[in-house]
Design a protein around this motif. Structure first.
Motif, PDB file in Angstrom:
ATOM      1  N   PHE A  25       0.859  -1.333  -0.456  1.00 40.33           N
ATOM      2  CA  PHE A  25       0.058   0.107   0.268  1.00 40.33           C
ATOM      3  C   PHE A  25       0.554   1.095   0.181  1.00 40.33           C
ATOM      4  O   PHE A  25       1.845   1.087   0.085  1.00 40.33           O
ATOM      5  N   ILE A  26       0.500   2.275  -0.721  1.00 37.90           N
ATOM      6  CA  ILE A  26       0.861   3.537  -0.679  1.00 37.90           C
ATOM      7  C   ILE A  26      -0.315   4.380  -0.960  1.00 37.90           C
ATOM      8  O   ILE A  26      -1.295   4.836  -0.978  1.00 37.90           O
ATOM      9  N   LEU A  27      -0.180   5.569   0.462  1.00 32.80           N
ATOM     10  CA  LEU A  27      -0.998   6.332   1.295  1.00 32.80           C
ATOM     11  C   LEU A  27      -0.390   7.981   0.494  1.00 32.80           C
ATOM     12  O   LEU A  27       0.255   8.165   1.197  1.00 32.80           O
ATOM     13  N   LYS A  28      -0.657   8.280  -0.228  1.00 30.99           N
ATOM     14  CA  LYS A  28      -0.569   9.642  -0.593  1.00 30.99           C
ATOM     15  C   LYS A  28      -1.952  10.604  -0.416  1.00 30.99           C
ATOM     16  O   LYS A  28      -2.946  10.645  -1.838  1.00 30.99           O
ATOM     17  N   GLY A  29      -1.893  11.634   0.426  1.00 26.74           N
ATOM     18  CA  GLY A  29      -3.283  12.285   0.519  1.00 26.74           C
ATOM     19  C   GLY A  29      -4.410  11.633   1.219  1.00 26.74           C
ATOM     20  O   GLY A  29      -4.432  10.684   2.260  1.00 26.74           O
ATOM     21  N   ASN A  30      -5.980  11.884   0.757  1.00 24.53           N
ATOM     22  CA  ASN A  30      -6.367  10.514   1.239  1.00 24.53           C
ATOM     23  C   ASN A  30      -6.614   9.516   0.211  1.00 24.53           C
ATOM     24  O   ASN A  30      -7.908   9.082  -0.085  1.00 24.53           O
ATOM     25  N   GLU A  50     -11.795  10.158   1.323  1.00 20.01           N
ATOM     26  CA  GLU A  50     -12.569  11.440   2.098  1.00 20.01           C
ATOM     27  C   GLU A  50     -13.741  10.624   2.293  1.00 20.01           C
ATOM     28  O   GLU A  50     -14.488   9.990   2.142  1.00 20.01           O
ATOM     29  N   GLY A  51     -14.064  11.296   3.538  1.00 16.39           N
ATOM     30  CA  GLY A  51     -15.158  10.565   4.223  1.00 16.39           C
ATOM     31  C   GLY A  51     -15.557   9.802   4.789  1.00 16.39           C
ATOM     32  O   GLY A  51     -15.751   9.332   5.462  1.00 16.39           O
ATOM     33  N   CYS A  52     -14.020   9.069   4.560  1.00 19.67           N
ATOM     34  CA  CYS A  52     -13.566   7.293   5.695  1.00 19.67           C
ATOM     35  C   CYS A  52     -13.250   7.321   6.875  1.00 19.67           C
ATOM     36  O   CYS A  52     -12.970   8.502   7.232  1.00 19.67           O
ATOM     37  N   THR A  53     -13.539   6.953   7.840  1.00 20.56           N
ATOM     38  CA  THR A  53     -13.272   6.775   9.130  1.00 20.56           C
ATOM     39  C   THR A  53     -12.316   5.523   9.506  1.00 20.56           C
ATOM     40  O   THR A  53     -13.340   4.047   8.623  1.00 20.56           O
ATOM     41  N   VAL A  54     -11.333   5.251   9.933  1.00 22.48           N
ATOM     42  CA  VAL A  54     -10.456   3.699   9.635  1.00 22.48           C
ATOM     43  C   VAL A  54     -10.633   3.755  11.510  1.00 22.48           C
ATOM     44  O   VAL A  54     -10.438   4.810  12.273  1.00 22.48           O
ATOM     45  N   GLU A  55     -11.356   2.542  11.731  1.00 20.91           N
ATOM     46  CA  GLU A  55     -11.574   1.712  12.778  1.00 20.91           C
ATOM     47  C   GLU A  55     -11.171   0.225  12.945  1.00 20.91           C
ATOM     48  O   GLU A  55     -10.630  -0.194  12.302  1.00 20.91           O
ATOM     49  N   LEU A  56     -10.568   0.611  14.619  1.00 18.26           N
ATOM     50  CA  LEU A  56     -10.426  -0.913  14.893  1.00 18.26           C
ATOM     51  C   LEU A  56     -12.065  -1.977  14.764  1.00 18.26           C
ATOM     52  O   LEU A  56     -13.108  -1.629  14.883  1.00 18.26           O
ATOM     53  N   CYS A  57     -12.004  -2.802  14.346  1.00 21.85           N
ATOM     54  CA  CYS A  57     -12.653  -4.129  13.856  1.00 21.85           C
ATOM     55  C   CYS A  57     -12.779  -5.117  15.374  1.00 21.85           C
ATOM     56  O   CYS A  57     -12.088  -6.286  14.094  1.00 21.85           O
ATOM     57  N   GLU A  58     -13.468  -5.429  16.491  1.00 24.57           N
ATOM     58  CA  GLU A  58     -13.792  -6.561  16.531  1.00 24.57           C
ATOM     59  C   GLU A  58     -13.923  -7.543  16.346  1.00 24.57           C
ATOM     60  O   GLU A  58     -13.877  -8.322  17.171  1.00 24.57           O
ATOM     61  N   SER A  59     -14.562  -7.130  15.498  1.00 26.66           N
ATOM     62  CA  SER A  59     -14.880  -8.785  15.335  1.00 26.66           C
ATOM     63  C   SER A  59     -14.700  -9.853  14.239  1.00 26.66           C
ATOM     64  O   SER A  59     -15.048 -10.824  14.316  1.00 26.66           O
ATOM     65  N   GLU A  60     -13.470  -9.059  13.534  1.00 25.83           N
ATOM     66  CA  GLU A  60     -12.806  -9.713  12.844  1.00 25.83           C
ATOM     67  C   GLU A  60     -11.455 -10.747  14.597  1.00 25.83           C
ATOM     68  O   GLU A  60     -11.830  -9.990  14.702  1.00 25.83           O
ATOM     69  N   SER A  61     -11.745 -12.526  13.539  1.00 29.80           N
ATOM     70  CA  SER A  61     -10.595 -12.416  13.880  1.00 29.80           C
ATOM     71  C   SER A  61      -8.962 -12.372  14.676  1.00 29.80           C
ATOM     72  O   SER A  61      -7.966 -12.161  14.809  1.00 29.80           O
ATOM     73  N   GLU A  62      -8.367 -11.416  13.927  1.00 30.58           N
ATOM     74  CA  GLU A  62      -7.093 -11.188  12.901  1.00 30.58           C
ATOM     75  C   GLU A  62      -7.304 -10.334  14.014  1.00 30.58           C
ATOM     76  O   GLU A  62      -8.080  -8.756  14.588  1.00 30.58           O
TER      77      GLU A  62
END
Length: 83
Positions: A25-30, A50-62
């Motif tokens: 992955f390469i993150l450039k700006g948004n 844009e307009g996205c939030t990144v959050e921990l996902c407790e429902s996933e096994s990883e």
């Protein structure tokens, strides 16, 4: 590396392809570009954050799973072995 650009491997899972795949992955700006391999010249996809939030996902096994819910297109799931 360029200022303000983050790079690294993540495992990505989408709604259509439900298996996790290791991607570079390469993150450039948004814009979050992802590639099949680190050496790949062309991205196989891009996620506009844009307009996205990144959050921990407790429902996933990883242990270190993150989700990026989108209204349209679908929610993306990621995980990494590193915090």
């Amino acid at each position: 590396s360029e200022s303000g650009v983050l790079t690294g491997f993540l495992f990505k899972k989408g709604e259509r392809n439900t298996a996790y795949h290791r991607r570079w992955f390469i993150l450039k700006g948004n814009m979050l570009f992802y590639f099949e391999e680190r050496e790949s010249r062309e991205p196989i996809g891009v996620i506009v954050l844009e307009g996205c939030t990144v959050e921990l996902c407790e429902s996933e096994s990883e242990e270190m799973s993150y989700c990026c819910p989108h209204q349209n297109p679908p929610t993306y799931l990621f995980w990494t072995a590193f915090a």
